[in-house]
Design an enzyme around this catalytic site. Structure first.
Site, PDB file in Angstrom:
ATOM      1  CG  LEU A 163      -0.535   0.016   2.721  1.00 51.96           C
ATOM      2  CD1 LEU A 163      -0.191   1.679   3.126  1.00 51.96           C
ATOM      3  CD2 LEU A 163      -1.584  -0.309   3.481  1.00 51.96           C
ATOM      4  CB  CYS A 276       9.142   2.510   1.512  1.00 56.11           C
ATOM      5  SG  CYS A 276       7.853   1.966   2.651  1.00 56.11           S
ATOM      6  CG  PHE A 277      10.481   4.996  -2.577  1.00 56.08           C
ATOM      7  CD1 PHE A 277       9.904   3.908  -2.539  1.00 56.08           C
ATOM      8  CD2 PHE A 277      10.025   5.918  -3.596  1.00 56.08           C
ATOM      9  CE1 PHE A 277       8.640   3.598  -3.300  1.00 56.08           C
ATOM     10  CE2 PHE A 277       9.062   5.790  -4.226  1.00 56.08           C
ATOM     11  CZ  PHE A 277       8.201   4.467  -4.231  1.00 56.08           C
ATOM     12  CE  LYS A 339       1.391   9.426  -1.668  1.00 58.86           C
ATOM     13  NZ  LYS A 339       1.225   7.876  -1.752  1.00 58.86           N
TER      14      LYS A 339
HETATM   15  C1  UDX Z   1       5.685   3.473  -1.490  1.00 58.80           C
HETATM   16  C2  UDX Z   1       5.284   2.369  -2.390  1.00 58.80           C
HETATM   17  O1  UDX Z   1       4.493   3.113  -3.456  1.00 58.80           O
HETATM   18  C3  UDX Z   1       4.369   1.299  -1.959  1.00 58.80           C
HETATM   19  O2  UDX Z   1       3.906   0.245  -2.917  1.00 58.80           O
HETATM   20  C4  UDX Z   1       5.142   0.748  -0.678  1.00 58.80           C
HETATM   21  O3  UDX Z   1       4.498  -0.090   0.064  1.00 58.80           O
HETATM   22  C5  UDX Z   1       5.538   1.922   0.416  1.00 58.80           C
HETATM   23  O4  UDX Z   1       6.439   2.938  -0.504  1.00 58.80           O
HETATM   24  P1  UDX Z   1       4.692   5.551  -0.282  1.00 58.80           P
HETATM   25  O5  UDX Z   1       6.135   5.710   0.177  1.00 58.80           O
HETATM   26  O6  UDX Z   1       3.457   5.699   0.603  1.00 58.80           O
HETATM   27  O7  UDX Z   1       4.402   3.989  -1.078  1.00 58.80           O
HETATM   28  O8  UDX Z   1       4.216   6.608  -1.526  1.00 58.80           O
HETATM   29  P2  UDX Z   1       4.673   6.670  -3.072  1.00 58.80           P
HETATM   30  O9  UDX Z   1       3.162   7.204  -3.665  1.00 58.80           O
HETATM   31  O10 UDX Z   1       5.121   5.586  -3.648  1.00 58.80           O
HETATM   32  O11 UDX Z   1       5.511   8.111  -3.068  1.00 58.80           O
HETATM   33  C6  UDX Z   1       6.891   8.022  -2.796  1.00 58.80           C
HETATM   34  C7  UDX Z   1       7.380   9.134  -2.918  1.00 58.80           C
HETATM   35  O12 UDX Z   1       7.756   9.469  -4.339  1.00 58.80           O
HETATM   36  C8  UDX Z   1       6.551  10.665  -2.682  1.00 58.80           C
HETATM   37  O13 UDX Z   1       7.602  11.672  -2.085  1.00 58.80           O
HETATM   38  C9  UDX Z   1       6.127  11.076  -3.900  1.00 58.80           C
HETATM   39  O14 UDX Z   1       5.737  12.274  -3.931  1.00 58.80           O
HETATM   40  C10 UDX Z   1       7.258  10.677  -4.811  1.00 58.80           C
HETATM   41  N1  UDX Z   1       6.786  10.481  -6.317  1.00 58.80           N
HETATM   42  C11 UDX Z   1       5.959   9.651  -6.581  1.00 58.80           C
HETATM   43  C12 UDX Z   1       7.349  11.348  -7.125  1.00 58.80           C
HETATM   44  O15 UDX Z   1       8.388  12.158  -7.120  1.00 58.80           O
HETATM   45  N2  UDX Z   1       6.994  11.223  -8.426  1.00 58.80           N
HETATM   46  C13 UDX Z   1       6.140  10.221  -9.123  1.00 58.80           C
HETATM   47  O16 UDX Z   1       5.831  10.217 -10.344  1.00 58.80           O
HETATM   48  C14 UDX Z   1       5.509   9.592  -7.925  1.00 58.80           C
END
Ligand code: UDX
Ligand code: ADP
Length: 459
Positions: A163, A276-277, A339
């Protein structure tokens, strides 16, 4: 009422809370209890002032709280009662010792394993829900086997959660897949089936993927690494766009309409954040190095290097364009969450950018619909020149610049004519999310700088 099974979740955070709320809602014949060591958190889960903001979550919690969903701090009793134990305690990056700044800190996990062992009087299925380094299950099994004087069977299953915050309820209800990793033994297969039975209440069979336990653990790290890689790829191209006058959004559209590539996760930004990332890639890099795979480790570490570069590039652009000094200049920060649609600020690029702006002696007015409570905590001790304001119009009064760090849709519908009239001139907007209509803003009189776009200067 007697329940068919007792499900326990240890850890009432961003993963445990929403996941168990949905399981309880969809599986009324199971008793679902969520425990945590933090009594304040549990108290908030028992109230309507939930400890996390997640769209739709309160409705789901209200539907099943005290029916078959319970929140408690009584960890020993609940372990004893449970048939299935999900573990979703935190696994942050280690800040000390071997693997410092890379490896996952498994101390909370290990403590939980010993507690499960200590209080269990019957067979249990232990489910790894939090993201863990590959082969953690093996460590757990060793702990369980080496200390098992009671002769009970504790079967470990991996069921990582995919999620995303802000869309957690939808992601849980309409998951692309449910991944269940188990041992290829009769008891392993049976445990995997029991976990699958939970999800079968609302997920179709073809979306349930069974793998080995090691593949399941590694898949979670790899999924996050791939997603982050896409963002770093488009962010790297954004830097090139700014030099060449190509437009990163046009490129994302052109490239993303190739069905082999796909159009999701191609929004150039000030950098990715979230719990997470970064953590998962650091973990992946660490694991690769442990196995002597230096080239593979370097490859994935590059994703993080670009992310750091992107954050740094953005704040340097602000300093450069505002005539190389920010001393005593008021800057309105639009968004602090990592986000939109969450109050979570873990690893938010806003933390880094705001710290840098404060080092330049700027005065910040931070506004965010949900993350001000966390922003205060993140900047505690360095917040002498920071105000936290609910109203964006108050934030911009007498400010010289607006810095957009979170893509909250409400920032799009503000009255920018009014905002311009409230600000000092020349007025700047730095759009770190490509959220606003940049041409319109320039026509109002703003100097507009957006990620991956050519600057639109009014002066
Ligand atoms: C992420 C994974 O999507 C999810 O599957 C996992 O379980 C946990 O980690 P999350 O960290 O909650 O989820 O949010 P996500 O929507 O993936 O966004 C992560 C970051 O990337 C945010 O800072 C968001 O703003 C950024 N992002 C996302 C971008 O900068 N560009 C994009 O196109 C998408
Ligand atoms: P995530 O985003 O992975 O859900 P959180 O930090 O939001 O991470 O949640 C993890 C939760 O686990 C926290 O609320 C923390 O208090 C809890 N926790 C950590 N260790 C234990 C433990 N030994 N027993 C119970 N809960 C724990």
């Amino acid at each position: 009422m007697t329940f068919k099974k007792n499900i326990l979740c240890i850890g009432a955070g961003y993963v445990g809370g929403p996941t168990m709320a949905v399981i309880a809602w969809k599986c009324p014949e199971y008793r679902v209890t969520v425990v945590d060591i933090d009594p304040e958190k549990i108290e908030r889960w028992q109230s309507d002032n939930l400890p996390i903001f997640e769209p739709g979550l309160l409705d789901v919690v209200r539907k099943c709280r005290s029916r078959n969903l319970f929140f408690s701090t009584k960890i020993p009793e609940e372990i004893e009662k449970a048939d299935i134990i999900f573990v979703s305690v935190n696994t942050p990056t280690k800040t000390f010792g071997e693997g410092k700044d890379y490896a996952a800190d498994l101390q909370y996990w290990e403590k939980t394993a010993y507690e499960i062992l200590k209080y269990s009087k019957s067979d249990k299925i232990v489910v790894e829900k939090s993201t863990l380094p590959v082969r953690t299950a093996e460590t757990l099994e060793k702990i369980f086997k080496a200390n098992n004087q009671k002769n009970i069977n504790i079967e470990v299953v991996s069921n990582p959660e995919f999620l995303a915050e802000g869309t957690a309820i939808r992601d849980l209800l309409e998951a692309d897949r449910v991944l269940i990793g188990s041992h290829n033994t009769p008891s392993g297969q049976q445990a995997a089936e029991e976990i699958a039975d939970i999800y079968r209440h609302w997920m179709s069979e073809e979306r349930i993927i069974f793998t080995s336990i090691w593949s399941s653990e590694l898949s979670k790290l790899v999924a996050n690494a791939f997603l982050a890689q896409r963002i770093s790829s488009i962010n790297a191209i954004a830097a090139l766009c700014e030099k060449t006058e190509a437009n990163v959004q046009e490129i994302a559209r052109a490239v993303g309409s190739d069905s082999r590539i796909g159009d999701k996760f191609l929004n150039a930004s000030v950098g990715f954040g979230g719990s997470c990332f970064q953590k998962d890639i650091l973990n992946l890099v660490y694991i690769c190095r442990q196995y002597g795979l230096e080239e593979v480790a370097d490859y994935w570490e590059g994703v993080l290097r670009i992310n750091n570069y992107q954050k740094e590039r953005f704040y340097k652009m602000i300093v450069r364009e505002m005539f190389s000094t920010l001393v005593d200049k008021k800057i309105a920060v639009f968004g602090f969450a990592f986000k939109a649609n969450t109050g979570d600020t873990r690893e938010s690029p806003a933390i880094y950018i705001c710290k840098k702006l404060l080092e330049e002696k700027a005065v910040l007015a931070i506004t965010d619909p949900k993350a001000l409570e966390n922003a205060r905590k993140d900047l505690a001790g360095i917040d002498r020149n920071v105000s936290f304001v609910e109203d964006p119009y108050t934030a911009v009064a007498e400010a010289q610049a607006i810095v957009v760090l979170t893509e909250w849709p409400e920032f799009r519908s503000l009255d920018y004519h009014r905002i311009y009239s409230l600000m000092k001139k020349p007025a700047f907007i730095f759009d770190g999310r490509n959220l606003l209509n940049q041409e319109e803003l320039r026509q109002i009189g703003f100097n507009v700088f957006a990620i991956g776009k050519k600057p639109l200067r009014a002066i």
